[in-house]
Design a protein around this motif. Structure first.
Motif, mmCIF file in Angstrom:
data_model
loop_
_atom_site.group_PDB
_atom_site.id
_atom_site.type_symbol
_atom_site.label_atom_id
_atom_site.label_comp_id
_atom_site.label_asym_id
_atom_site.label_seq_id
_atom_site.Cartn_x
_atom_site.Cartn_y
_atom_site.Cartn_z
ATOM 1 N N TYR B 43 6.513 42.283 108.446
ATOM 2 C CA TYR B 43 6.481 43.341 109.456
ATOM 3 C C TYR B 43 5.334 44.313 109.202
ATOM 4 C CZ TYR B 43 11.330 41.693 109.762
ATOM 5 O OH TYR B 43 12.452 40.918 109.857
ATOM 6 N N ASN B 50 0.632 47.519 118.576
ATOM 7 C CA ASN B 50 1.799 46.716 118.957
ATOM 8 C C ASN B 50 1.796 45.383 118.236
ATOM 9 O OD1 ASN B 50 2.905 48.505 120.828
ATOM 10 N ND2 ASN B 50 1.332 47.892 122.332
ATOM 11 N N GLU B 51 0.608 45.015 117.753
ATOM 12 C CA GLU B 51 0.448 43.686 117.187
ATOM 13 C C GLU B 51 -0.719 43.722 116.190
ATOM 14 O OE1 GLU B 51 -2.138 41.026 118.984
ATOM 15 O OE2 GLU B 51 -1.892 40.389 116.911
ATOM 16 N N ARG B 56 4.030 40.989 115.501
ATOM 17 C CA ARG B 56 4.453 42.219 116.158
ATOM 18 C C ARG B 56 4.426 43.361 115.143
ATOM 19 N NH1 ARG B 56 10.500 43.566 118.444
ATOM 20 N NH2 ARG B 56 10.143 45.816 118.526
ATOM 21 N N TYR B 58 5.354 47.352 114.046
ATOM 22 C CA TYR B 58 6.431 48.315 114.284
ATOM 23 C C TYR B 58 5.931 49.714 113.942
ATOM 24 C CZ TYR B 58 9.475 44.242 114.502
ATOM 25 O OH TYR B 58 10.056 43.053 114.858
#
Lengths: 463, 463
Positions: B43, B50-51, B56, B58
């Motif tokens: 993560y 956003n990416e 993705r 966070y």
């Protein structure tokens, strides 16, 4: 003093034992001699050939018209005496006896007769049981070792054959330029001391490397080496320095290696840097032959990694060198670009953020600072630098400064770092893959100075 | 015992500080983590993206749905506490704090607060001021060091940052496979002992390498290391071992390194092999991690050069190993092909004439002889052999014998020899460029056994 002039500057060299078989030791020597570019006359001696490798072959040395100062002899041991008789007739001055089968296999009598016979004719003997010799100022490679030795200022005298010939290859790998390589093998006649005397006054030689197991006349060796070490550093790999090692040495060369304690004292008295390993010896040779002598004691360590700096500090301390604070003006200059938290006392830690340019600036400042006398540069490969860039910055700083001070470099990392070390080595900057080796190599320069002082005091001379 | 299970086998890893700038430390770590093949969830945490790298992103750790066991934190020091609060909310178990700017620059309070805050949430801290960590069984490379570390059985714990990351590169260069590399930096919370305990029971780790300047709790360190060393060898590069070095260490990490004598005793009590140099440490790591433990004391040295044999004998003696005569039946077998003048006592000198085949035969005979327990093979590059041929003969003998005994190889020579050493290294045969390093590496195996006995006696345990 033994006059070796005609060994190193011969008017003609005969090679006895060269043949049409290119794998014969004699043939390899002849080939090396021709291809390395010796400019005097070369005479292949072989009664069964009129011509070898494009040169006229002679049935005997005494059938050659011109002067033959050196005969390289590579025939079976039982035939060597006949060759000496022939060489005697021809007025040869030096017999370089490659052949084995003498004292090293217990054939003491033959070896003694070889020397007696040679001396009868005024011939001095190098060997037997050797791989030959090299003298680059005369473009002589009369050995069966690798051909393309690099000309330079290091003279290497080896008692060991196989190890010596292998180390000959290492000099090329490590870009160590040599003035001479002499395989002395059984030392039936000429031994270390004779060559030390020659290299003492040889303007082409500035560092001498010995591989010794034992010497015949210890007192003469110490006396001569002591005198020579006042002029140029001598490094010795002393093999057979433990009781077990001495026994192993005795079984393979028949020479008495002497007890470990005796040797340590003897080498010190002779002003010789005592290397326990081949690696140490070669590391020190690079540091001593590529660097000037420092003008004083102020040694600074520049690093991008604290740990590397600590390791170097430890190694230096273990070698009798305690780092003192860097000169104030140098610190001030480095503060201009290094981050505020950088610890600049000594080691000067330009931090892991240091780009190539900081290496350039820091080294240039140290080179130009008159209070700095020697520099160890350390580098740890990080994500933000590229090792080759750092290596180039180091070389640029040295060139741009126009100032010669002793430098050693220690670079730790992966493949790219390995390439950077090679690059510096190719440019005669002594570079090593660890901080400790860079520090120890620098320490060897200072140890030489201390030994020189010690010998001068002992002999009550100035130098 | 500190439970590090979720550090090494995490269900999810958050990377705080990765961004669109690929040169940011956080981005490099994210890239390594993805590309090295970690199979759990990754993560990226970044409120402005956003990416990132196809994953993705966070805005915070606490906004991630799945479990996050590890947070790798690479943000400015002043923001680290906020990240810890966020990690606490998310149930993170380990904060791997890459950021510098703590005790190493005098910011002791912030470092203490970091640990207090983390512990409040039950988070354990690795770092701060580190380059990350690697655990190859889980395909985790959460570091900004080189990506392609080689999986293997060595765990490396480094207090030093720049030197540690550089040595990470060296493991790749030297083909040293690692189970783990842990940068422990300031050791604000987790320290050496915690990791020693984990590796003690880690089936993927069989040798542990430490770079230490100082430890917080010396007694605990010795107790745990002693227990671990009964199971697997621990090698420590102890930096700051001289007074000067300790001072240098204090100025760069703020840790108290402790006096040299105390350390030497402490390491012995802990059963740790004390390496003064990075080179020694890596040499020994190869010997210990690629070899089995010998079944007894009969060590034979096989060589084609007397000098190399003597140097190895000396080095072994200096390391407390006195060679004894080779087993009679081995000598008889080698006599069948070696020349009559060969000295076969030990070292077994198969002479400079030895072709590849003699290496094969001699080594195979030694491997198959039940009275031989360990073998040092030495080679000097000569005109009659080719180094790669010898290297292949060595490897063939090892393979064909089907017998595992500790072996080290020392090869001296030029470029071709260097290639032969690389070839053996690629095949996990510990090979070194000098006889002394091959001998010293072998000696490290026997020294480990002695240390293990010493510790077992001290602790009155059997192992």
């Amino acid at each position: 003093m033994t006059d070796l002039k005609y060994l190193f500057y011969p008017r003609g060299i005969a090679v006895v034992g060269a043949s049409r078989d290119p794998n014969k030791i004699g043939s390899i020597i002849l080939k090396n001699l021709i291809e390395y570019g010796y400019q005097g006359r070369i005479y292949p001696i072989n009664p069964y050939a009129n011509e070898l490798m494009g040169l006229r072959a002679y049935p005997s040395i005494s059938s050659v018209e011109g002067p033959v100062d050196v005969a390289v002899v590579s025939v079976p041991a039982k035939n060597v005496l006949d060759v000496i008789d022939d060489a005697g007739k021809a007025g040869v001055k030096f017999a370089v006896v490659i052949s084995s089968g003498f004292k090293e296999v217990g054939n003491v009598e033959l070896e003694e007769e070889l020397v007696r016979r040679a001396h009868k004719y005024g011939i001095r003997v190098l060997g037997p049981n050797i791989f030959g010799y090299v003298y680059t100022p005369s473009r002589i490679n009369a050995s069966f070792g690798p051909r393309d030795v690099i000309p330079g200022n290091v003279a290497f005298i080896s008692q060991s054959g196989a190890l010596g010939i292998a180390l000959m290859g290492t000099t090329i790998l490590e870009n160590i330029g040599v003035s001479s390589i002499v395989s002395i093998g059984n030392k039936a006649d000429l031994e270390d001391a004779d060559f030390l005397e020659f290299f003492e006054n040889d303007p082409n030689t500035s560092v001498i490397l010995l591989y010794i197991e034992g010497v015949r006349d210890g007192r003469r060796f110490i006396e001569i080496a002591g005198r020579v070490s006042l002029k140029k550093p001598i490094i010795a790999i002393k093999s057979g320095r433990t009781e077990a090692g001495a026994k192993a040495a005795a079984s393979h060369t028949g020479s008495l290696a002497g007890g470990p304690v005796i040797w340590e004292t003897a080498l010190k008295q002779a002003g010789i840097l005592f290397a326990k390993t081949v690696e140490d010896a070669f590391d020190w040779v690079k540091a001593l032959s590529w660097n000037p002598i420092p003008a004083g004691d102020m040694l600074v360590v520049i690093t991008n990694g604290g740990g590397a700096g600590v390791q170097a500090t430890d190694t230096l301390a273990e070698n009798g060198i305690i780092l003192t604070r860097s000169p104030k003006d140098l610190v001030e200059e480095i503060k201009r670009f290094a981050p505020p938290f950088a610890s600049l006392a000594n080691p000067i830690d330009i931090t892991g953020m240091a780009p190539d340019e900081w290496y350039y600036k820091a080294l240039l400042a140290a080179l130009k600072n008159p209070d700095v006398h020697a520099i160890v540069v350390l580098y740890c490969q990080t994500a933000v630098t590229n090792p080759m860039g750092v290596a180039k910055s180091i070389l640029d700083a040295v060139k741009d400064s126009g100032i010669k001070k002793p430098i050693t470099v220690g670079m730790v990392g992966g493949v790219e770092t390995f390439e950077a070390i090679k690059y510096l080595t190719k440019n005669n900057i002594p570079a090593y893959p660890t901080p400790e080796r860079a520090a120890a190599a620098m320490a060897s320069i200072y140890r030489y100075l201390k030994l020189r002082d010690y010998v001068a005091k002992r002999l009550e001379v100035r130098y």
